[in-house]
Motif scaffolding. Structure first.
Motif, mmCIF file in Angstrom:
data_model
loop_
_atom_site.group_PDB
_atom_site.id
_atom_site.type_symbol
_atom_site.label_atom_id
_atom_site.label_comp_id
_atom_site.label_asym_id
_atom_site.label_seq_id
_atom_site.Cartn_x
_atom_site.Cartn_y
_atom_site.Cartn_z
ATOM 1 N N THR A 153 0.847 -1.266 0.202
ATOM 2 C CA THR A 153 0.059 0.068 0.066
ATOM 3 C C THR A 153 0.887 1.073 0.194
ATOM 4 O O THR A 153 1.947 1.053 0.301
ATOM 5 C CB THR A 153 -0.936 0.138 1.019
ATOM 6 N N PHE A 154 0.320 2.394 -0.219
ATOM 7 C CA PHE A 154 0.984 3.802 -0.363
ATOM 8 C C PHE A 154 1.540 3.878 1.170
ATOM 9 O O PHE A 154 2.667 4.437 1.270
ATOM 10 C CB PHE A 154 0.117 4.732 -0.835
ATOM 11 N N SER A 155 0.758 3.694 2.042
ATOM 12 C CA SER A 155 1.176 4.155 3.463
ATOM 13 C C SER A 155 2.278 2.978 3.815
ATOM 14 O O SER A 155 3.490 3.416 4.368
ATOM 15 C CB SER A 155 0.269 3.838 4.557
ATOM 16 N N SER A 156 2.536 1.789 3.281
ATOM 17 C CA SER A 156 3.546 0.848 3.751
ATOM 18 C C SER A 156 4.802 1.238 3.058
ATOM 19 O O SER A 156 5.741 1.123 3.569
ATOM 20 C CB SER A 156 3.220 -0.670 3.304
ATOM 21 N N VAL A 157 4.450 1.731 1.882
ATOM 22 C CA VAL A 157 5.825 2.303 1.118
ATOM 23 C C VAL A 157 6.538 3.616 1.796
ATOM 24 O O VAL A 157 7.654 3.655 1.803
ATOM 25 C CB VAL A 157 5.350 2.718 -0.376
ATOM 26 N N VAL A 158 5.418 4.570 2.232
ATOM 27 C CA VAL A 158 5.973 5.793 2.979
ATOM 28 C C VAL A 158 6.637 5.395 4.178
ATOM 29 O O VAL A 158 7.616 6.016 4.541
ATOM 30 C CB VAL A 158 4.867 6.725 3.104
ATOM 31 N N LEU A 159 5.976 4.598 4.969
ATOM 32 C CA LEU A 159 6.703 4.023 6.228
ATOM 33 C C LEU A 159 8.091 3.310 5.885
ATOM 34 O O LEU A 159 9.156 3.631 6.763
ATOM 35 C CB LEU A 159 5.647 2.973 6.824
ATOM 36 N N LEU A 160 8.182 2.560 4.781
ATOM 37 C CA LEU A 160 9.653 2.195 4.810
ATOM 38 C C LEU A 160 10.597 3.021 4.349
ATOM 39 O O LEU A 160 11.659 2.904 4.581
ATOM 40 C CB LEU A 160 9.244 0.938 3.365
ATOM 41 N N ILE A 161 10.256 4.090 3.493
ATOM 42 C CA ILE A 161 11.023 5.101 3.311
ATOM 43 C C ILE A 161 11.515 5.770 4.476
ATOM 44 O O ILE A 161 12.608 6.187 4.646
ATOM 45 C CB ILE A 161 10.365 5.974 2.111
ATOM 46 N N VAL A 162 10.630 6.043 5.356
ATOM 47 C CA VAL A 162 10.941 6.955 6.482
ATOM 48 C C VAL A 162 11.601 5.954 7.171
ATOM 49 O O VAL A 162 12.863 6.516 8.057
ATOM 50 C CB VAL A 162 9.509 7.222 7.194
ATOM 51 N N LEU A 163 11.598 4.829 7.563
ATOM 52 C CA LEU A 163 12.301 4.068 8.558
ATOM 53 C C LEU A 163 13.650 3.879 7.789
ATOM 54 O O LEU A 163 14.772 3.956 8.643
ATOM 55 C CB LEU A 163 11.777 2.671 8.361
ATOM 56 N N LEU A 164 13.983 3.549 6.588
ATOM 57 C CA LEU A 164 15.169 3.623 5.839
ATOM 58 C C LEU A 164 15.889 4.816 5.909
ATOM 59 O O LEU A 164 17.030 5.038 6.241
ATOM 60 C CB LEU A 164 15.113 3.224 4.331
ATOM 61 N N CYS A 165 15.403 5.856 5.633
ATOM 62 C CA CYS A 165 16.064 7.255 5.840
ATOM 63 C C CYS A 165 16.491 7.582 7.307
ATOM 64 O O CYS A 165 17.543 8.076 7.332
ATOM 65 C CB CYS A 165 15.157 8.399 5.510
ATOM 66 N N SER A 166 15.630 7.100 8.323
ATOM 67 C CA SER A 166 16.024 7.440 9.705
ATOM 68 C C SER A 166 17.073 6.524 10.210
ATOM 69 O O SER A 166 18.078 7.001 10.770
ATOM 70 C CB SER A 166 14.769 7.113 10.556
#
Length: 362
Positions: free
Chosen positions: A9-22
């Protein structure tokens, strides 16, 4: 047999990006601990944000666990190295004195008093300085300290310094190095109950900062005590806000000033370490380093010495009051033969820094 699929889902992709960037940001912070900012100046910026970056990853870990996200392992892995360095910023409990070898004790305080300019009880600027200075010295004299190392100690007349010492630290020896700016003397002052055998100063190029050192006879053993004030960023909160929202020229000058400070500090640290290496006596290094425990400054100076907070501190170690509990920039590093009994940062309101106080056994 049906294999369970994970819906993208869009939200899971956004979460993954946030987690990887952090996680990536925290990883860069770890690496910056070992990079000399003189070689790559942005490394100093990463050391400043390491603790906040770790807090963000902790929050994300809790969030992913509560959401039962399969990505929880990303912040978890990113936080593993932090477990081994977190005690430089926070500890649940300090050392208990049980089992420490018997011996005499030494209490030392390092304190950047900020020129006694911090507004207090309605007094601002130069009008409040004498009263704040008097309150500060009166309070500190009550701690029955053996050695006090002040940074940014200011006084209108050198003739009044002996009177202050006689009033608040009668019987102590003292050494200082002050510069004169607009008829105000300011710099580093070291006060000692123990005999001071010799003194010197390391002046830093293109800077008003310095390191005052004194060879002090502590129980028959000569220790060189370094009272250091390394380069600060020299920017105010108001100036920083203005640079971000109002004036591009201010922003450019602020950036140049920050970069210049970052490049100066490693050279100042190297100058002090050259003195340490050439000294016949062991070094106790304290003062306002203007750098975090994750920095090149910290890791270079603490090598071969004990950080009194890591040895015996508890709670948050932050010493810069305006960003408490995020910034720890004042330290006491002691030779290995000392046993650290306690470490405190009393929340005195005479400066934008808190003093660092350590009790040692020798």
């Amino acid at each position: 047999m049906r294999v369970k699929s994970h819906k993208v889902t869009f939200s899971s992709v956004v979460l993954l990006i946030v987690l990887l960037c952090s996680a990536l940001l925290l990883g860069l912070c770890y690496l910056s601990m070992y990079v000399n900012p003189a070689d790559f100046w942005p490394a100093a910026v990463f050391t400043i944000i390491e603790f906040p970056a770790a807090i963000v990853n902790i929050a994300l870990l809790l969030f992913t666990i509560l959401r039962r996200s399969r990505f929880f392992w990303i912040p978890l892995v990113a936080l593993v190295p932090f477990l081994f360095i977190a005690d430089k910023q926070f500890k649940f409990s300090g050392r208990q004195d049980d089992g420490l070898p018997s011996g005499d004790t030494l209490t030392i305080i390092s304190y950047n008093v900020g020129g006694f300019r911090l507004p207090r009880n309605g007094r601002k600027g130069a009008d409040g300085v004498p009263a704040t200075r008097q309150e500060t010295l009166e309070t500190l004299s009550g701690y029955d300290t053996d050695i006090l190392c002040f940074q940014e100690f200011s006084i209108a007349s050198l003739d009044s310094l002996p009177l202050l010492m006689e009033e608040y630290f009668d019987g102590y020896e003292y050494k200082y190095y002050f510069g004169n700016n607009d008829n105000v003397y300011s710099g580093n002052l070291t006060i000692s109950r123990f005999p001071i055998k010799s003194s010197g100063v390391e002046r830093f190029k293109q800077s008003s900062n310095l390191a005052l050192y004194n060879d002090i006879d502590i129980g028959g053993r000569i220790i060189r005590v370094y009272n250091c004030h390394f380069q600060s960023y020299s920017i105010s909160t108001a100036g920083l806000i203005k640079s971000m929202v109002e004036d591009k020229q201010v922003a450019r000058r602020t950036g140049e000033r920050v970069r210049g400070s970052i490049l100066k500090r490693p050279k100042q640290v190297g100058q002090v370490l050259d003195n340490v290496r050439n000294s016949p006596n062991e070094a106790l290094i304290c003062g306002d380093f203007n750098d975090t425990p994750m920095s090149y400054t910290y890791n270079t100076l603490v090598k071969g010495r004990k950080d009194t907070f890591s040895e015996a501190g508890s709670g948050f170690a932050a010493t810069y009051s305006r960003l408490w509990p995020l910034l720890r920039i004042d330290y006491v590093f002691v030779p290995g033969f000392f046993s650290v009994v306690s470490h405190e940062t009393p929340h005195l309101e005479f400066s934008d820094h808190y003093p660092v106080m350590a009790v040692l056994k020798y």
